[in-house]
Scaffold this motif. Structure first.
Motif, PDB file in Angstrom:
ATOM      1  N   VAL A  36       9.192  10.389   0.742  1.00 16.81           N
ATOM      2  CA  VAL A  36       8.084   9.557   0.089  1.00 16.81           C
ATOM      3  C   VAL A  36       7.470   8.560   1.220  1.00 16.81           C
ATOM      4  N   SER A  37       6.418   8.965   1.856  1.00 18.46           N
ATOM      5  CA  SER A  37       5.734   8.092   2.805  1.00 18.46           C
ATOM      6  C   SER A  37       5.118   6.734   2.222  1.00 18.46           C
ATOM      7  N   ALA A  38       4.800   5.708   3.119  1.00 14.03           N
ATOM      8  CA  ALA A  38       4.029   4.907   2.678  1.00 14.03           C
ATOM      9  C   ALA A  38       2.781   5.089   2.960  1.00 14.03           C
ATOM     10  N   SER A  40      -1.675   3.168   2.852  1.00 13.88           N
ATOM     11  CA  SER A  40      -2.757   1.972   2.281  1.00 13.88           C
ATOM     12  C   SER A  40      -3.675   2.616   1.789  1.00 13.88           C
ATOM     13  N   ARG A  41      -3.831   4.003   1.627  1.00 16.20           N
ATOM     14  CA  ARG A  41      -5.138   4.651   1.078  1.00 16.20           C
ATOM     15  C   ARG A  41      -4.653   4.348  -0.519  1.00 16.20           C
ATOM     16  N   LEU A  42      -5.964   4.491  -1.429  1.00 15.01           N
ATOM     17  CA  LEU A  42      -6.124   4.034  -2.718  1.00 15.01           C
ATOM     18  C   LEU A  42      -5.152   5.144  -3.427  1.00 15.01           C
ATOM     19  N   ILE A  43      -4.275   4.775  -4.591  1.00 13.49           N
ATOM     20  CA  ILE A  43      -3.996   5.924  -5.341  1.00 13.49           C
ATOM     21  C   ILE A  43      -5.101   6.949  -6.115  1.00 13.49           C
ATOM     22  N   ARG A  44      -4.661   8.129  -6.275  1.00 12.65           N
ATOM     23  CA  ARG A  44      -5.465   9.033  -6.757  1.00 12.65           C
ATOM     24  C   ARG A  44      -5.324   9.068  -8.405  1.00 12.65           C
ATOM     25  N   PRO A  45      -5.873   9.436  -9.258  1.00 11.22           N
ATOM     26  CA  PRO A  45      -5.751   9.768 -10.694  1.00 11.22           C
ATOM     27  C   PRO A  45      -4.689  10.708 -10.719  1.00 11.22           C
ATOM     28  N   GLU A  52       4.452  10.227  -5.239  1.00 11.93           N
ATOM     29  CA  GLU A  52       3.577  10.927  -4.109  1.00 11.93           C
ATOM     30  C   GLU A  52       3.827  10.035  -2.744  1.00 11.93           C
ATOM     31  N   TYR A  53       3.600   8.616  -2.949  1.00 18.53           N
ATOM     32  CA  TYR A  53       3.627   7.691  -1.939  1.00 18.53           C
ATOM     33  C   TYR A  53       4.261   6.341  -2.327  1.00 18.53           C
ATOM     34  N   HIS A  54       4.754   5.601  -1.401  1.00 16.82           N
ATOM     35  CA  HIS A  54       4.470   4.183  -1.913  1.00 16.82           C
ATOM     36  C   HIS A  54       3.068   3.621  -1.563  1.00 16.82           C
ATOM     37  N   LEU A  71       9.646   5.335  10.797  1.00 19.17           N
ATOM     38  CA  LEU A  71       9.864   6.235  11.994  1.00 19.17           C
ATOM     39  C   LEU A  71       8.825   6.740  12.742  1.00 19.17           C
ATOM     40  N   GLU A  72       7.629   6.821  12.102  1.00 19.76           N
ATOM     41  CA  GLU A  72       6.319   7.271  12.793  1.00 19.76           C
ATOM     42  C   GLU A  72       5.108   6.833  11.942  1.00 19.76           C
ATOM     43  N   TRP A  73       4.151   6.544  12.189  1.00 22.21           N
ATOM     44  CA  TRP A  73       2.769   6.397  11.768  1.00 22.21           C
ATOM     45  C   TRP A  73       1.587   6.622  12.115  1.00 22.21           C
ATOM     46  N   TYR A  81      -3.785   4.203   6.515  1.00 25.87           N
ATOM     47  CA  TYR A  81      -2.514   4.278   7.281  1.00 25.87           C
ATOM     48  C   TYR A  81      -1.518   5.163   6.487  1.00 25.87           C
ATOM     49  N   TYR A  82      -0.869   5.809   7.175  1.00 29.79           N
ATOM     50  CA  TYR A  82       0.343   6.792   6.612  1.00 29.79           C
ATOM     51  C   TYR A  82       1.540   6.818   7.483  1.00 29.79           C
ATOM     52  N   GLY A  83       2.709   6.637   6.992  1.00 23.76           N
ATOM     53  CA  GLY A  83       4.021   6.542   7.700  1.00 23.76           C
ATOM     54  C   GLY A  83       5.336   6.947   6.908  1.00 23.76           C
ATOM     55  N   THR A  84       6.204   7.429   7.794  1.00 27.32           N
ATOM     56  CA  THR A  84       7.373   7.850   7.280  1.00 27.32           C
ATOM     57  C   THR A  84       8.556   6.744   7.290  1.00 27.32           C
ATOM     58  N   LEU A  85       9.177   6.402   6.222  1.00 28.40           N
ATOM     59  CA  LEU A  85      10.190   5.192   6.207  1.00 28.40           C
ATOM     60  C   LEU A  85      11.227   5.912   6.879  1.00 28.40           C
ATOM     61  N   PHE A 101       8.963  16.741   5.110  1.00 24.78           N
ATOM     62  CA  PHE A 101       8.171  15.886   5.028  1.00 24.78           C
ATOM     63  C   PHE A 101       6.610  16.574   5.135  1.00 24.78           C
ATOM     64  N   ASP A 102       5.736  15.999   4.435  1.00 23.39           N
ATOM     65  CA  ASP A 102       4.338  16.348   4.455  1.00 23.39           C
ATOM     66  C   ASP A 102       3.560  15.377   5.279  1.00 23.39           C
ATOM     67  N   VAL A 103       3.133  15.600   6.427  1.00 22.54           N
ATOM     68  CA  VAL A 103       2.635  14.660   7.293  1.00 22.54           C
ATOM     69  C   VAL A 103       1.335  15.238   8.288  1.00 22.54           C
ATOM     70  N   ASP A 104       0.604  14.513   8.810  1.00 25.83           N
ATOM     71  CA  ASP A 104      -0.301  15.082   9.497  1.00 25.83           C
ATOM     72  C   ASP A 104       0.108  15.764  10.878  1.00 25.83           C
ATOM     73  N   VAL A 105      -0.671  16.293  11.464  1.00 29.68           N
ATOM     74  CA  VAL A 105      -0.062  17.201  12.733  1.00 29.68           C
ATOM     75  C   VAL A 105       0.385  16.371  13.738  1.00 29.68           C
ATOM     76  N   LYS A 149     -14.737  12.643   5.657  1.00 26.95           N
ATOM     77  CA  LYS A 149     -13.818  12.121   6.461  1.00 26.95           C
ATOM     78  C   LYS A 149     -12.645  13.308   6.901  1.00 26.95           C
ATOM     79  N   ARG A 150     -12.330  14.085   6.015  1.00 32.49           N
ATOM     80  CA  ARG A 150     -11.276  14.986   5.992  1.00 32.49           C
ATOM     81  C   ARG A 150     -11.828  16.164   6.699  1.00 32.49           C
ATOM     82  N   LEU A 151     -13.046  16.699   6.463  1.00 31.07           N
ATOM     83  CA  LEU A 151     -13.525  17.803   7.127  1.00 31.07           C
ATOM     84  C   LEU A 151     -13.924  17.732   8.747  1.00 31.07           C
TER      85      LEU A 151
HETATM   86  P1  5GP Z   1      -3.477  12.583   1.586  1.00 28.84           P
HETATM   87  O1  5GP Z   1      -4.413  11.409   1.536  1.00 28.84           O
HETATM   88  O2  5GP Z   1      -4.264  13.902   1.456  1.00 28.84           O
HETATM   89  O3  5GP Z   1      -2.466  12.255   0.612  1.00 28.84           O
HETATM   90  O4  5GP Z   1      -3.043  12.840   2.995  1.00 28.84           O
HETATM   91  C1  5GP Z   1      -3.554  12.717   4.123  1.00 28.84           C
HETATM   92  C2  5GP Z   1      -2.984  13.414   5.415  1.00 28.84           C
HETATM   93  O5  5GP Z   1      -1.956  12.235   5.725  1.00 28.84           O
HETATM   94  C3  5GP Z   1      -2.243  14.502   5.268  1.00 28.84           C
HETATM   95  O6  5GP Z   1      -2.243  15.168   6.347  1.00 28.84           O
HETATM   96  C4  5GP Z   1      -0.719  13.947   4.842  1.00 28.84           C
HETATM   97  O7  5GP Z   1       0.138  15.239   5.451  1.00 28.84           O
HETATM   98  C5  5GP Z   1      -0.812  12.886   5.841  1.00 28.84           C
HETATM   99  N1  5GP Z   1       0.473  12.066   5.748  1.00 28.84           N
HETATM  100  C6  5GP Z   1       1.201  11.867   4.512  1.00 28.84           C
HETATM  101  N2  5GP Z   1       1.963  10.972   4.844  1.00 28.84           N
HETATM  102  C7  5GP Z   1       2.302  11.039   6.007  1.00 28.84           C
HETATM  103  C8  5GP Z   1       3.109  10.164   7.045  1.00 28.84           C
HETATM  104  O8  5GP Z   1       4.010   9.439   6.722  1.00 28.84           O
HETATM  105  N3  5GP Z   1       2.816  10.024   8.366  1.00 28.84           N
HETATM  106  C9  5GP Z   1       1.903  10.973   9.029  1.00 28.84           C
HETATM  107  N4  5GP Z   1       1.810  10.774  10.392  1.00 28.84           N
HETATM  108  N5  5GP Z   1       0.988  11.484   8.150  1.00 28.84           N
HETATM  109  C10 5GP Z   1       0.932  11.547   6.788  1.00 28.84           C
END
Ligand code: 5GP
Ligand code: ADP
Length: 189
Positions: A36-38, A40-45, A52-54, A71-73, A81-85, A101-105, A149-151
């Motif tokens: 479960v990553s951290a 700063s984006r808004l929580i979705r319904p 899903e996240y912290h 570990l990375e962000w 911002y998104y980051g692995t704890l 981990f579900d993380v960006d590329v 933003k995503r596209l």
């Molecule tokens: P969403 O806002 O759709 O949940 O996620 C947007 C993007 O952020 C996705 O590509 C997702 O894999 C990525 N993401 C989620 N958690 C992390 C994280 O901890 N680190 C990084 N680098 N990307 C993350």
């Protein structure tokens, strides 16, 4: 008993099917546990804080960076911002599970660099840009600004595919499930 130290990374552009495939893998009795990553984006319904996240503020996120708790962000989208704890990886290994981990590329490749052969990095590839756009719009979780933003990032993100250990084409969902499951089972054997 030795703790399992292997881990699974799943990356792709938004809308490619990461969440769907990660959920399938979590249900496939592979001893995986979601990291479960951290963010700063808004929580979705429908999302739950801590599942899903912290969900934290941008200020708390910056504090975690300063304290070395990530570990990375990445600032995956401007202002989000998104980051692995670090604590998630140790918690999951202590549970005798393998982190997924579900993380960006970029984050995915950074984790792969840190853990090398201990990590399997999967790239989920949509059949085409147009199909991905259709799925993202049909999911209806985002407003138009967020979809845009995503596209805007998709073509750039798709260029990273060849750097991953395995590319899973997500055209037919059942085939993608099978391919992902097979790759993970083989790696964890
Ligand atoms: P969403 O806002 O759709 O949940 O996620 C947007 C993007 O952020 C996705 O590509 C997702 O894999 C990525 N993401 C989620 N958690 C992390 C994280 O901890 N680190 C990084 N680098 N990307 C993350
Ligand atoms: P991501 O986590 O990569 O942003 P999702 O897993 O949320 O992507 O998938 C985006 C949308 O596309 C979801 O509504 C999901 O149900 C749908 N979807 C995923 N894979 C397929 C597929 N193979 N065929 C049709 N729809 C799909």
């Amino acid at each position: 008993m030795d703790q399992p130290q292997k881990m699974i990374i799943v990356s792709a552009p938004s809308g490619a099917g990461k969440t769907t495939i990660v959920r399938h893998l979590l249900d496939a009795h592979l001893n995986l546990e979601f990291s479960v990553s951290a963010t700063s984006r808004l929580i979705r319904p429908g999302e739950i804080d801590g599942r899903e996240y912290h969900f934290i503020t941008a200020d708390s996120f910056r504090q975690k960076i300063d304290e070395g708790k990530l570990l990375e962000w990445q600032e995956v989208y401007p202002g989000s911002y998104y980051g692995t704890l670090v604590s998630e990886v140790s918690r999951i290994h202590e549970n005798q599970h393998y982190p997924i981990f579900d993380v960006d590329v970029v984050g995915g490749l950074n984790i792969k660099k840190m853990y090398g052969d201990q990590a399997l990095a999967l790239f989920i590839q949509p059949p085409s840009y147009e199909i991905l756009e259709g799925r993202l719009r049909a999911r209806a979780t985002e407003n138009e600004a967020s979809i845009k933003k995503r596209l805007e990032k998709v073509r750039w993100e798709l260029e990273f595919a060849s750097k991953f250990d395995v590319i899973i084409i997500n055209d037919n969902l059942n085939t993608a499930f099978q391919d992902a499951e097979k790759a993970v089972r083989t790696f964890l054997k």
